[in-house]
Scaffold this motif. Structure first.
Motif, PDB file in Angstrom:
ATOM      1  N   GLN A   6       0.512  -1.736  -0.133  1.00 42.73           N
ATOM      2  CA  GLN A   6      -0.037   0.382  -0.074  1.00 42.73           C
ATOM      3  C   GLN A   6       0.743   1.244  -0.356  1.00 42.73           C
ATOM      4  OE1 GLN A   6      -3.069   0.170   2.683  1.00 42.73           O
ATOM      5  NE2 GLN A   6      -3.833   1.961   2.634  1.00 42.73           N
ATOM      6  N   ASN A   7       0.194   2.312  -1.000  1.00 42.30           N
ATOM      7  CA  ASN A   7       1.187   3.640  -0.372  1.00 42.30           C
ATOM      8  C   ASN A   7       1.042   4.024   0.377  1.00 42.30           C
ATOM      9  OD1 ASN A   7       3.340   2.766  -2.766  1.00 42.30           O
ATOM     10  ND2 ASN A   7       1.642   3.323  -4.939  1.00 42.30           N
ATOM     11  N   PRO A   8       1.588   5.418   0.663  1.00 42.57           N
ATOM     12  CA  PRO A   8       1.240   6.200   1.270  1.00 42.57           C
ATOM     13  C   PRO A   8       0.243   7.354   1.078  1.00 42.57           C
ATOM     14  CG  PRO A   8       3.805   5.990   1.464  1.00 42.57           C
ATOM     15  CD  PRO A   8       3.362   4.839   0.683  1.00 42.57           C
ATOM     16  N   THR A   9      -0.522   7.913   1.459  1.00 40.97           N
ATOM     17  CA  THR A   9      -1.630   9.376   0.493  1.00 40.97           C
ATOM     18  C   THR A   9      -0.095   9.985   0.008  1.00 40.97           C
ATOM     19  OG1 THR A   9      -1.613  10.118   2.750  1.00 40.97           O
ATOM     20  CG2 THR A   9      -3.245   8.248   1.593  1.00 40.97           C
ATOM     21  N   PRO A  10      -1.401  10.970  -1.174  1.00 38.18           N
ATOM     22  CA  PRO A  10      -0.477  11.952  -1.212  1.00 38.18           C
ATOM     23  C   PRO A  10      -0.161  13.389  -0.302  1.00 38.18           C
ATOM     24  CG  PRO A  10      -1.842  11.468  -2.965  1.00 38.18           C
ATOM     25  CD  PRO A  10      -2.650  10.681  -1.782  1.00 38.18           C
ATOM     26  N   GLU A  11      -0.830  13.443   0.463  1.00 38.98           N
ATOM     27  CA  GLU A  11      -0.515  13.955   1.797  1.00 38.98           C
ATOM     28  C   GLU A  11       0.448  13.682   2.394  1.00 38.98           C
ATOM     29  OE1 GLU A  11      -4.215  14.604  -0.398  1.00 38.98           O
ATOM     30  OE2 GLU A  11      -3.319  13.170   1.284  1.00 38.98           O
ATOM     31  N   ALA A  12       0.280  12.430   3.159  1.00 35.03           N
ATOM     32  CA  ALA A  12       1.545  11.841   3.471  1.00 35.03           C
ATOM     33  C   ALA A  12       3.083  11.940   2.997  1.00 35.03           C
ATOM     34  CB  ALA A  12       1.269  10.454   3.978  1.00 35.03           C
ATOM     35  N   LEU A 134       6.485  11.995  -7.070  1.00 36.20           N
ATOM     36  CA  LEU A 134       5.800  12.022  -5.857  1.00 36.20           C
ATOM     37  C   LEU A 134       5.826  12.646  -4.560  1.00 36.20           C
ATOM     38  CD1 LEU A 134       6.471   8.019  -6.357  1.00 36.20           C
ATOM     39  CD2 LEU A 134       5.057   8.775  -7.264  1.00 36.20           C
ATOM     40  N   VAL A 135       6.164  13.154  -4.467  1.00 34.32           N
ATOM     41  CA  VAL A 135       6.503  13.990  -3.438  1.00 34.32           C
ATOM     42  C   VAL A 135       6.447  15.440  -3.199  1.00 34.32           C
ATOM     43  CG1 VAL A 135       8.215  12.802  -1.929  1.00 34.32           C
ATOM     44  CG2 VAL A 135       8.648  14.392  -2.828  1.00 34.32           C
ATOM     45  N   TRP A 194      12.474   7.818   4.608  1.00 32.98           N
ATOM     46  CA  TRP A 194      11.451   6.974   3.078  1.00 32.98           C
ATOM     47  C   TRP A 194      10.263   6.257   3.044  1.00 32.98           C
ATOM     48  CZ3 TRP A 194      13.845   7.225  -2.449  1.00 32.98           C
ATOM     49  CH2 TRP A 194      14.650   8.256  -2.853  1.00 32.98           C
ATOM     50  N   PRO A 195       9.481   6.742   3.199  1.00 33.17           N
ATOM     51  CA  PRO A 195       7.837   5.160   2.737  1.00 33.17           C
ATOM     52  C   PRO A 195       8.783   4.228   1.897  1.00 33.17           C
ATOM     53  CG  PRO A 195       7.744   7.494   2.268  1.00 33.17           C
ATOM     54  CD  PRO A 195       8.819   7.877   2.074  1.00 33.17           C
ATOM     55  N   GLU A 196       8.270   3.485   1.986  1.00 34.04           N
ATOM     56  CA  GLU A 196       8.204   3.032   0.171  1.00 34.04           C
ATOM     57  C   GLU A 196       6.575   2.923  -0.505  1.00 34.04           C
ATOM     58  OE1 GLU A 196       9.820   1.569  -2.077  1.00 34.04           O
ATOM     59  OE2 GLU A 196      10.888  -0.567  -0.505  1.00 34.04           O
ATOM     60  N   THR A 197       7.435   2.968  -1.450  1.00 38.48           N
ATOM     61  CA  THR A 197       6.391   3.170  -2.459  1.00 38.48           C
ATOM     62  C   THR A 197       6.212   2.457  -4.134  1.00 38.48           C
ATOM     63  OG1 THR A 197       7.215   5.046  -4.081  1.00 38.48           O
ATOM     64  CG2 THR A 197       5.617   5.526  -1.946  1.00 38.48           C
ATOM     65  N   TRP A 198       5.512   2.228  -4.592  1.00 43.66           N
ATOM     66  CA  TRP A 198       5.146   1.295  -6.133  1.00 43.66           C
ATOM     67  C   TRP A 198       4.439   1.786  -7.098  1.00 43.66           C
ATOM     68  CZ3 TRP A 198       4.689  -0.573  -1.128  1.00 43.66           C
ATOM     69  CH2 TRP A 198       5.322  -1.297  -0.252  1.00 43.66           C
ATOM     70  N   ASP A 199       4.558   1.050  -8.305  1.00 48.58           N
ATOM     71  CA  ASP A 199       3.135   0.976  -9.730  1.00 48.58           C
ATOM     72  C   ASP A 199       2.732  -0.103  -8.943  1.00 48.58           C
ATOM     73  OD1 ASP A 199       1.866   0.837 -11.610  1.00 48.58           O
ATOM     74  OD2 ASP A 199       3.162   1.129 -13.178  1.00 48.58           O
ATOM     75  N   VAL A 557      -1.710   6.963  -7.102  1.00 46.23           N
ATOM     76  CA  VAL A 557      -0.555   7.411  -6.229  1.00 46.23           C
ATOM     77  C   VAL A 557      -0.843   6.749  -5.183  1.00 46.23           C
ATOM     78  CG1 VAL A 557       1.614   8.418  -5.098  1.00 46.23           C
ATOM     79  CG2 VAL A 557       0.917   9.294  -7.105  1.00 46.23           C
ATOM     80  N   ALA A 558      -1.569   7.097  -4.415  1.00 46.39           N
ATOM     81  CA  ALA A 558      -2.273   6.189  -3.406  1.00 46.39           C
ATOM     82  C   ALA A 558      -3.051   5.000  -3.436  1.00 46.39           C
ATOM     83  CB  ALA A 558      -3.342   6.759  -2.209  1.00 46.39           C
TER      84      ALA A 558
END
Length: 562
Positions: A6-12, A134-135, A194-199, A557-558
């Motif tokens: 699960q990706n972090p929300t854009p706000e996070a 992304l950020v 860093w949080p983890e993010t994926w496609d 993104v989320a």
């Protein structure tokens, strides 16, 4: 049971943007810096390892080739398996490679360790644009993408200065040692912050055939262009590698349209603005990076500057590029890319044309002041052009595949740089030969007046031209009489060759204006498109994920996926 991703929300992500961006800048700056920092160390490496310049130059060449080969593949893998994992692993490999380079005891080992270092850099570089996209919130994304491009420009500009300074006060090993504390700090901070993010829309299956075809095509193409500078365009080996790379490249494109899980998502291959931005990036890389390479050759080989002096002489380019960043940052979030890209190409063309009329010899500070306006125009053009095309490409590709999109943009720049250097060196060499032929009768008439055999005069001219072109080490002497006249004639011939190379670079850049004119997508339209894609993907996610993932499909993104 597989772990839910699960990706972090854009706000996070936006709440920690400066932490993520700051750590990214540490690694990005180091990987870009190491592309140019070794240029000043080649004479020192020749001396310490008792080797020849063509061998020592592979310390630079192997880094550029391996770096270019990995960018698209590692960008895609980061999207599939986690961008934080890829970044931390890349920074560890880069730092370990730096430590091995500093400890190298033989030139062959140093070349091998530089390849390891380049593997780390190739894992890091695609994440620069991806994580920035992304950020940063949508209304600030252009500013962030412009900032990271300017950091790359400054790093490349400072490389020769920092490298020359470290060699002056210490030794070449310190070029690599300075990376170690920065690398360790970057790994620790990335792991904590860093949080983890994926496609989440992409399949986790790897397109091995696509990876192999692309790696072979890029490596053979860049190797062929490197060897062009030594062997010439009519060499059978050079032609073999370049022709084979074209065949493999065509095979890669065909396969990407047939593969179930392609390395480059089909949406990117159909995106006209993304393709136009990358074509423009290739030509900008050829004209700008090729022009910068020739400028260094002019200052060192023609004007007789030391590597450190040449680096300092080129500083106005980096300074002017940095000064125009606020303009680019503001405009990138409000105007379509072409409105900045076209003036940037014009500024670069003016600067390169100005440099084509440079004095053939350096007689004093007045000669440098004459070329200074040209350096200013080049700096402004590069400082606006690269960030603007980065923003134009990434805006067109905004979505979950930002990693692979970033890799494509970086690869376009690298291939353009290799092509530009090879092409402009060929132009300089060829046109120097033409000017030599034009001056031949005048040289022989003057030789007759001085009572010097024609063979001696032509031999001296040929040796001086080899010095001015960097083929042999420059001898610092003060010839008098006829020898002085011959050296000035050779300098004029070499200057004419460099001048035509600068003019060809300017024409290449101007020829790209119709392509750049197609970058009409405004940041507001890009944000609206991204929002629509996110909404559509959220609807699909609510209905349940498709088995195996939908390769190349849009998503926000989320979100979550199994």
């Amino acid at each position: 049971m597989s772990k839910v991703r699960q990706n972090p929300t854009p706000e996070a992500l936006q709440a920690i943007k400066w932490r993520v961006f700051g750590v990214m800048m540490i690694a990005w700056f180091m990987s870009m810096l190491d592309m140019s920092i070794m240029n000043t160390a080649l004479p020192e490496l020749q001396h310490d390892f008792e080797t020849i310049l063509p061998t020592a130059s592979w310390v630079v060449n192997v880094y550029n080739i391996v770096f270019a080969v990995l960018l698209i593949a590692t960008g895609r893998l980061a999207d599939q398996f986690g961008r934080k994992k890829m970044f931390v692993a890349g920074l560890i490999v880069f730092t370990a490679g730096s430590a091995l380079c500093a400890a190298a005891w033989e030139i062959g080992w140093l070349i091998g360790f530089r390849a390891i270092q380049a593997v780390g850099a190739g894992m890091i570089a695609p994440l620069g644009f991806a994580m920035t996209a992304l950020v940063f919130p949508p209304r600030e994304r252009g500013k962030g993408l412009a900032m990271i491009a300017v950091v790359a420009l400054v790093a490349n500009g400072l490389g020769p200065v920092i490298g020359g300074g470290l060699i002056e006060i210490a030794s070449w090993e310190w070029i690599f040692i300075i990376n170690l504390p920065l690398g360790v700090i970057g790994v620790v901070l990335a792991w904590r912050w860093w949080p983890e993010t994926w496609d989440l829309t992409s399949s986790r299956k790897i397109d091995w055939l696509g990876v192999g075809l692309l790696a072979a095509a890029v490596s053979m193409f860049t190797y062929g262009l490197v060897e062009v500078n030594v062997r010439g365009w009519d060499d059978a080996q050079v032609l073999f590698f370049i022709q084979l790379s074209i065949v493999l490249g065509i095979g890669f494109v065909v396969w990407q349209h047939r593969a179930r899980h392609p390395l480059i998502p089909p949406a990117l291959l159909r995106n006209r603005q993304f393709l136009s931005a990358n074509l423009a990036m290739v030509i900008l890389g050829a004209g700008a990076v090729g022009g910068l390479f020739l400028l260094a050759q002019v200052f060192v080989n023609l004007w007789g500057f030391s590597q450190l002096e040449a680096g300092l002489s080129l500083l106005p380019i980096g300074v002017c590029g940095g000064l125009v960043w606020p303009l680019v940052g503001r405009a990138a979030d409000n105007a379509p890319a072409y409105r900045l890209a076209i003036p940037a190409l014009g500024s670069l063309a003016i600067g390169l044309t100005w440099m084509s009329f440079m004095p053939s010899t350096y007689e004093g500070v007045g000669d440098y002041l004459f070329v200074l306006p040209g350096l200013v125009f080049i700096g402004m053009g590069i400082g606006i052009g690269f960030p603007t095309l980065n923003v134009g490409a990434m805006n067109a590709a905004m979505g979950p595949q930002v990693g692979v999109a970033s890799g494509v943009v970086n690869t376009s720049r690298q291939l353009g740089a290799a092509l530009g250097i090879a092409l402009l060196i060929t132009v300089a060499t060829t046109t120097s030969g033409w000017h030599y032929d034009i001056e031949r009768d005048h040289i022989e008439d003057t030789s007759y007046v001085w009572g010097v055999p024609n063979g001696v005069s032509h031999g001296a001219i040929a040796h001086d031209l080899a010095e001015f072109g960097g083929a042999v080490e420059r001898s610092e002497n003060a010839p008098v009489g006829f020898d002085r006249w011959l050296r000035r004639e050779a300098a004029g011939i070499a200057r004419d060759g460099f001048g035509w190379a600068f003019r060809i670079a300017a024409l290449l850049l101007l020829a790209m204006i119709p392509v750049v004119r197609r970058l009409t997508l405004t940041p507001a339209e890009a944000r609206a498109n991204a929002a629509l894609l996110a909404q559509a993907a959220a609807t699909r996610a609510a209905a349940g994920p498709a088995p195996g993932g939908a390769a190349g499909g849009p998503a926000p993104v989320a979100g979550a996926a199994a």
